[in-house]
Design an enzyme around this catalytic site. Structure first.
Site, PDB file in Angstrom:
ATOM      1  N   HIS A   1     -13.479 -19.344 -12.510  1.00 41.78           N
ATOM      2  CA  HIS A   1     -12.785 -18.064 -12.477  1.00 41.78           C
ATOM      3  C   HIS A   1     -12.129 -17.789 -11.118  1.00 41.78           C
ATOM      4  CE1 HIS A   1     -11.798 -14.018 -13.640  1.00 41.78           C
ATOM      5  NE2 HIS A   1     -12.532 -14.064 -14.730  1.00 41.78           N
TER       6      HIS A   1
ATOM      7  N   HIS B   1     -18.444 -13.427 -20.171  1.00 40.12           N
ATOM      8  CA  HIS B   1     -18.763 -14.395 -19.120  1.00 40.12           C
ATOM      9  C   HIS B   1     -20.258 -14.689 -18.965  1.00 40.12           C
ATOM     10  CE1 HIS B   1     -14.610 -14.450 -18.293  1.00 40.12           C
ATOM     11  NE2 HIS B   1     -14.523 -13.519 -17.366  1.00 40.12           N
TER      12      HIS B   1
ATOM     13  N   GLU C   1      -7.898 -19.521 -16.313  1.00 38.43           N
ATOM     14  CA  GLU C   1      -9.220 -19.984 -16.740  1.00 38.43           C
ATOM     15  C   GLU C   1      -9.047 -20.890 -17.946  1.00 38.43           C
ATOM     16  OE1 GLU C   1     -11.400 -16.112 -17.289  1.00 38.43           O
ATOM     17  OE2 GLU C   1      -9.618 -15.455 -16.220  1.00 38.43           O
TER      18      GLU C   1
ATOM     19  N   ASP D   1      -3.792 -10.589 -19.932  1.00 40.12           N
ATOM     20  CA  ASP D   1      -5.226 -10.902 -19.964  1.00 40.12           C
ATOM     21  C   ASP D   1      -5.507 -11.512 -21.337  1.00 40.12           C
ATOM     22  OD1 ASP D   1      -7.897 -11.115 -19.492  1.00 40.12           O
ATOM     23  OD2 ASP D   1      -8.265  -8.976 -19.129  1.00 40.12           O
TER      24      ASP D   1
ATOM     25  N   ASN E   1     -15.388 -15.922 -21.108  1.00 42.48           N
ATOM     26  CA  ASN E   1     -14.662 -14.966 -21.931  1.00 42.48           C
ATOM     27  C   ASN E   1     -15.598 -14.235 -22.909  1.00 42.48           C
ATOM     28  OD1 ASN E   1     -12.465 -13.570 -23.269  1.00 42.48           O
ATOM     29  ND2 ASN E   1     -11.166 -15.046 -22.239  1.00 42.48           N
ATOM     30  N   ARG E   2     -15.015 -13.595 -23.928  1.00 39.76           N
ATOM     31  CA  ARG E   2     -15.775 -12.601 -24.696  1.00 39.76           C
ATOM     32  C   ARG E   2     -16.339 -13.113 -26.011  1.00 39.76           C
ATOM     33  NH1 ARG E   2     -11.848 -10.266 -21.764  1.00 39.76           N
ATOM     34  NH2 ARG E   2     -12.469  -8.425 -20.589  1.00 39.76           N
TER      35      ARG E   2
ATOM     36  N   TYR F   1      -9.578 -16.758  -8.390  1.00 40.94           N
ATOM     37  CA  TYR F   1      -8.415 -15.869  -8.310  1.00 40.94           C
ATOM     38  C   TYR F   1      -7.445 -16.483  -7.305  1.00 40.94           C
ATOM     39  CZ  TYR F   1     -10.904 -11.955 -10.589  1.00 40.94           C
ATOM     40  OH  TYR F   1     -11.572 -11.125 -11.469  1.00 40.94           O
TER      41      TYR F   1
HETATM   42  C1  GLA Z   1     -11.609 -12.296 -17.341  1.00 38.37           C
HETATM   43  C2  GLA Z   1     -11.333 -11.304 -18.385  1.00 38.37           C
HETATM   44  C3  GLA Z   1     -10.798 -10.053 -17.790  1.00 38.37           C
HETATM   45  C4  GLA Z   1     -11.725  -9.502 -16.730  1.00 38.37           C
HETATM   46  C5  GLA Z   1     -12.018 -10.597 -15.729  1.00 38.37           C
HETATM   47  C6  GLA Z   1     -13.071 -10.184 -14.740  1.00 38.37           C
HETATM   48  O1  GLA Z   1     -10.513 -12.903 -16.891  1.00 38.37           O
HETATM   49  O2  GLA Z   1     -10.474 -11.788 -19.392  1.00 38.37           O
HETATM   50  O3  GLA Z   1     -10.596  -9.089 -18.781  1.00 38.37           O
HETATM   51  O4  GLA Z   1     -12.908  -9.085 -17.338  1.00 38.37           O
HETATM   52  O5  GLA Z   1     -12.461 -11.755 -16.345  1.00 38.37           O
HETATM   53  O6  GLA Z   1     -12.822  -8.961 -14.175  1.00 38.37           O
END
Ligand code: GLA
Length: 386
Positions: free
Chosen positions: A211, A138, A349, A284, A112-113, A213
């Site tokens: 991560h 990430h 996640e 998100d 995450n950020r 999907y």
């Molecule tokens: C995470 C982020 C999203 C996006 C994905 C990758 O889940 O929270 O905003 O960046 O990764 O695309």
């Protein structure tokens, strides 16, 4: 590893496919648990990546490559016992190297950020890559999803793949030599357990996650808007326009973020009257899991009505990022030439809160020498009639 290679060669000569049983691989639900190793391809720097397929006695399999620790596929049964892949992924190593939005990947050092790619620890400010709209995402330009891990297969009734990687002091701007160990275990009860561990020789920050999907229709037949999701969280983490937490926590009650009861994903995902939905382009966000402490707690349940597939997520982590594939736009062509379109998958996640290094009120993500970072997440699969 040398012994393993020799054993594999012998096994192949003898016409055996699985390392454990030397029986031919059948599409049956009664196979012996084991691990199959195949060469997956060569990386641009000449190193070779392998693909390890773990399978349990119930017929579930998990294919994982040591490139990025990526879960390449996970097959789970629908209500008729049909095994299909429930993840998004690529057909080849080259596809992953070319770039995906973290399909199946191990994410680190910081999942995450981190706002503006900066944080201060013990009075020293560190600068990281700003690879996402001015923020760090990430782990940076070459995060743990893009490195080659050392793999050790562990045979047994519950086959496992141990991956290790040492991230050098200063790699991607983070302080400290960080020794990381991630173990994927395919359990008897159709659960994939992920154990994360890390130690450092200098104070640093760590937030590891996976991560993957998910699309429980199997083979990503359609988008995930009909999936039914429950999140065991009474609060979520509101964000600004750049997806950085505001620092406050908000009750989910009365908002489109209330998933405390089983809820169809698509019901409120486009509620443009909700600022948080607008900022996220859908979901998100981080949800703060109910319950405290480091024990495993139920984070999420996902049910897909047409296949009957169910996934339960348990974790020791304090939060889960629920991301609904809002950035998928069909530009990534995945398995079998299939373009992955908007909301064709969802991610759960498990992690600490985003931007924790800059948020004094969030649980800490600091790791110091002498301490061991340890977390566990389990994705468990089953099915139900209706
Ligand atoms: C995470 C982020 C999203 C996006 C994905 C990758 O889940 O929270 O905003 O960046 O990764 O695309």
């Amino acid at each position: 590893m040398k012994f393993l290679t020799q054993f594999l060669s012998l096994a192949l000569l003898a016409g055996c496919v699985t390392m454990n049983s030397c029986t031919s691989k059948k599409e049956t639900t009664e196979q012996k648990p084991g691990i199959e190793k195949t060469a997956y391809g060569q990386l641009p720097d000449g190193q070779t990546a392998d693909l390890y397929t773990l399978h349990n006695a119930d017929g579930m399999s998990a294919s994982i490559t040591n490139y990025g620790g990526i879960i390449v596929s996970l097959t789970t049964p629908d209500r008729n016992g049909k095994f299909e892949d429930v993840t998004l992924g690529m057909d080849s190593l080259a596809g992953y190297v070319k770039g995906t939005p973290y399909f199946g990947a191990l994410v680190g050092r910081y999942g995450n950020r981190i706002a503006k790619g900066k944080f201060t620890l013990d009075g020293k400010t560190y600068s990281l890559a700003t690879n996402n709209f001015g923020n760090h995402l990430h782990g940076g330009l070459k995060g743990f999803d893009k490195v080659l891990w050392t793999a050790t297969p562990v045979e047994g009734d519950e086959p496992a793949l141990k991956l290790t990687y040492t991230s050098k002091d200063g790699e991607e701007g983070y302080p400290g030599n960080l020794t990381v160990e991630v173990t994927y275990t395919l359990q008897k009860d159709n659960a994939l357990k992920i154990d994360y561990q890390a130690t450092t020789d200098k104070p640093t920050v760590v937030n590891l996650t996976n991560h993957t999907y998910f699309n429980l229709t199997g083979g990503a037949k359609r988008d995930i808007l009909d999936h039914v999701v429950t999140l065991y969280a009474d609060k979520f983490i509101p964000i600004d326009q750049t997806l950085i937490p505001t620092g406050k926590l908000q009750p989910v009650a009365g908002t489109p973020f209330d998933f405390t009861k089983p809820t169809v994903v698509g019901t409120r995902i486009n509620d443009s009257t909700d600022t948080q939905i607008k900022y996220g382009g859908g979901y998100d966000h981080g949800w703060v899991l109910n319950g405290t402490g480091d024990s495993l707690k139920l984070a999420a349940t996902v049910y897909e009505p047409t296949s009957g597939r169910v996934m339960e997520v348990r974790t020791t982590q304090p939060a889960v990022q629920f991301y609904t594939g809002n950035f998928l736009d069909g530009s990534v062509t995945g398995r079998e030439g299939f373009p992955y379109k908007k909301r064709y998958a969802l991610c759960l996640e498990t992690e600490h809160y985003p931007d924790s290094p800059n948020q004094p009120n969030f649980p800490t993500t600091v790791l110091r020498p002498g301490e061991t970072y340890k977390t566990t997440t389990i994705y468990q699969f089953s099915s139900k009639k209706e």
